[in-house]
Scaffold this active site. Structure first.
Site, PDB file in Angstrom:
ATOM      1  CB  SER A 123      30.247  40.815  40.195  1.00 33.94           C
ATOM      2  OG  SER A 123      30.639  42.170  40.200  1.00 33.94           O
ATOM      3  CD  GLU A 125      31.194  46.620  37.637  1.00 32.98           C
ATOM      4  OE1 GLU A 125      30.859  46.826  36.470  1.00 32.98           O
ATOM      5  OE2 GLU A 125      31.515  47.539  38.412  1.00 32.98           O
ATOM      6  CE1 TYR A 147      33.809  40.247  35.812  1.00 33.81           C
ATOM      7  CE2 TYR A 147      32.496  42.014  36.791  1.00 33.81           C
ATOM      8  CZ  TYR A 147      33.237  40.853  36.925  1.00 33.81           C
ATOM      9  OH  TYR A 147      33.399  40.301  38.180  1.00 33.81           O
TER      10      TYR A 147
END
Ligand code: NAP
Ligand code: G4F
Length: 323
Positions: A123, A125, A147
């Site tokens: 990801s 992120e 996460y």
């Protein structure tokens, strides 16, 4: 007929990937975890064409059994605790699913058949508090949530198994991708759904957090094609998948409410409850490598995506299908 195992098949990406692989003639095996209420809404339309098997990323033996029994050529690991705010509430569980779950699946592959091709759903992120704009494969990671930290682990364990055991293991670093099948808690669908409901008189206001954060939003249907392409190359590698454009949450509101025939400023209310302990302010990816090596490029524009989602929400709400 090649066989592919998809973890997370009941999720947004799992459903689109299953459709894509079926269209290419694959036998698709979807791993689902046991839940007290069945949650197959996104795959109901293809349920007769795929095989569903119980398994859980928390349970090593279930993964070994699936790989052993179905003998897949490809495994797509899409399952995760994927909602960033939940990762502050349940950091340990997020690590178990989203980080260690990757090792469990890689171990199953290594033990049963190291010839299997593996895709890991990494990801953007991971870039978090970005150190470079735009972000590319070589950009250092600086995750900002449990996460993001878990996804960094999943990325590096994928690279490590490739380098340690010569597995064909790829990490797709995907930027935000959305669709009418997106979970309602994610900001795009929260906004498009609220715009449609407000227009239909079923809701008055929409409470949001940070309107200034910027994301590189693409269409999930485009992004699953990149996942498949990564596993068809002569050598395994890691790729950024993005549109190369970034937009604020405010712009998202403008486009969605305009599609619904409304002025967003009359309905959006800032609620500190939706602010995060640490924010990712700006994401914008450089999809140059995916373009050059995979021949991949996004087809749906930001405006086209948000309008598609508003239209789908209207249709669902009018036909009595609450999403
Ligand atoms: P999603 O809609 O939240 O789907 C997540 C899937 O994971 C669901 O099928 C869920 O099953 C399953 N799952 C969760 N925990 C599990 C466990 N312990 N064992 C087995 N299955 C489990 O996510 P998505 O948007 O499709 O994203 C797919 C993957 O890409 C995720 O790994 C996500 O972190 C990653 N990713 C997404 C984006 C994006 O913008 N969408 C961007 C980059 C990376 P249930 O139905 O039972 O809950
Ligand atoms: O839609 P979001 O919740 O997605 P986020 O946090 O970027 O994560 C998604 O994309 C990642 C890829 O970069 C995936 F790995 C991850 O699994 C997930 O799919 O939030 C987007 C932005 C954030 O900056 C958030 O602070 O929207 C902002 N936002 C403002 N108000 C809100 C809200 N987000 C949510 N969910 N809800 C709000 O009310």
């Amino acid at each position: 007929m090649p066989t592919a195992v998809i973890t997370g098949i009941t999720g947004q990406d799992g459903s689109y990937l299953a459709e894509l692989l079926l269209s290419k003639g694959y036998k698709v095996v979807g791993m689902v975890r046991r839940t007290s209420t069945i949650n197959f809404d996104r795959i109901r339309h293809i349920q007769n064409d795929i095989e569903l098997v119980q398994g859980d990323l928390l349970d090593q033996s279930s993964l070994v059994d699936i790989v052993h029994e179905y003998k897949p050529e490809e495994v797509y690991n899409l399952a995760a605790q994927s909602f960033v705010p939940t990762s502050w509430k349940q950091p340990v569980l997020t690590g178990e699913f989203t980080a260690l779950g990757v090792t469990r699946m890689l171990e199953a592959i290594r033990q049963v058949n190291p010839g299997i091709r593996f895709y890991q759903a990494s990801s953007s992120e991971m870039f978090g508090k970005v150190v470079e704009v735009p972000q590319r494969e070589s950009t250092p990671f600086y995750p900002r949530s449990p996460y993001g930290v878990a996804k960094v682990y999943g990325h590096w364990i994928t690279v490590n198994y490739r380098e340690s055991y010569n597995l064909y293991a790829c990490s797709g670093i995907l930027f935000n991708h959305e669709s009418p099948r997106r979970g309602l808690e994610f900001v795009t669908h929260k906004v498009t759904h609220a715009a449609a409901r407000i227009r239909l008189g079923r809701q008055k206001e929409l409470r949001l957090g940070n309107l200034d954060s910027r994301r590189d939003w693409g269409y999930a249907g485009d992004y699953v094609k990149a996942m498949w392409l990564m596993l068809q190359q002569p050598e395994p590698d890691d790729y950024v998948v993005a549109t190369g454009e970034t937009h604020t949450v405010r712009e998202l509101c403008e486009v969605a409410f305009e599609r619904a025939g409304l002025d967003w400023q009359e309905h959006v209310v800032i609620d500190p409850k939706f602010l995060r302990p640490a924010e990712v302010d700006l994401l914008v990816g450089d999809p140059g490598k995916a373009g050059a090596k995979l021949g991949w490029e996004p087809e749906v524009t930001f405006k086209g995506l948000i309008e598609m989602m508003v239209d789908a929400d209207f249709e669902a709400l009018k036909s009595g299908r609450e999403v």
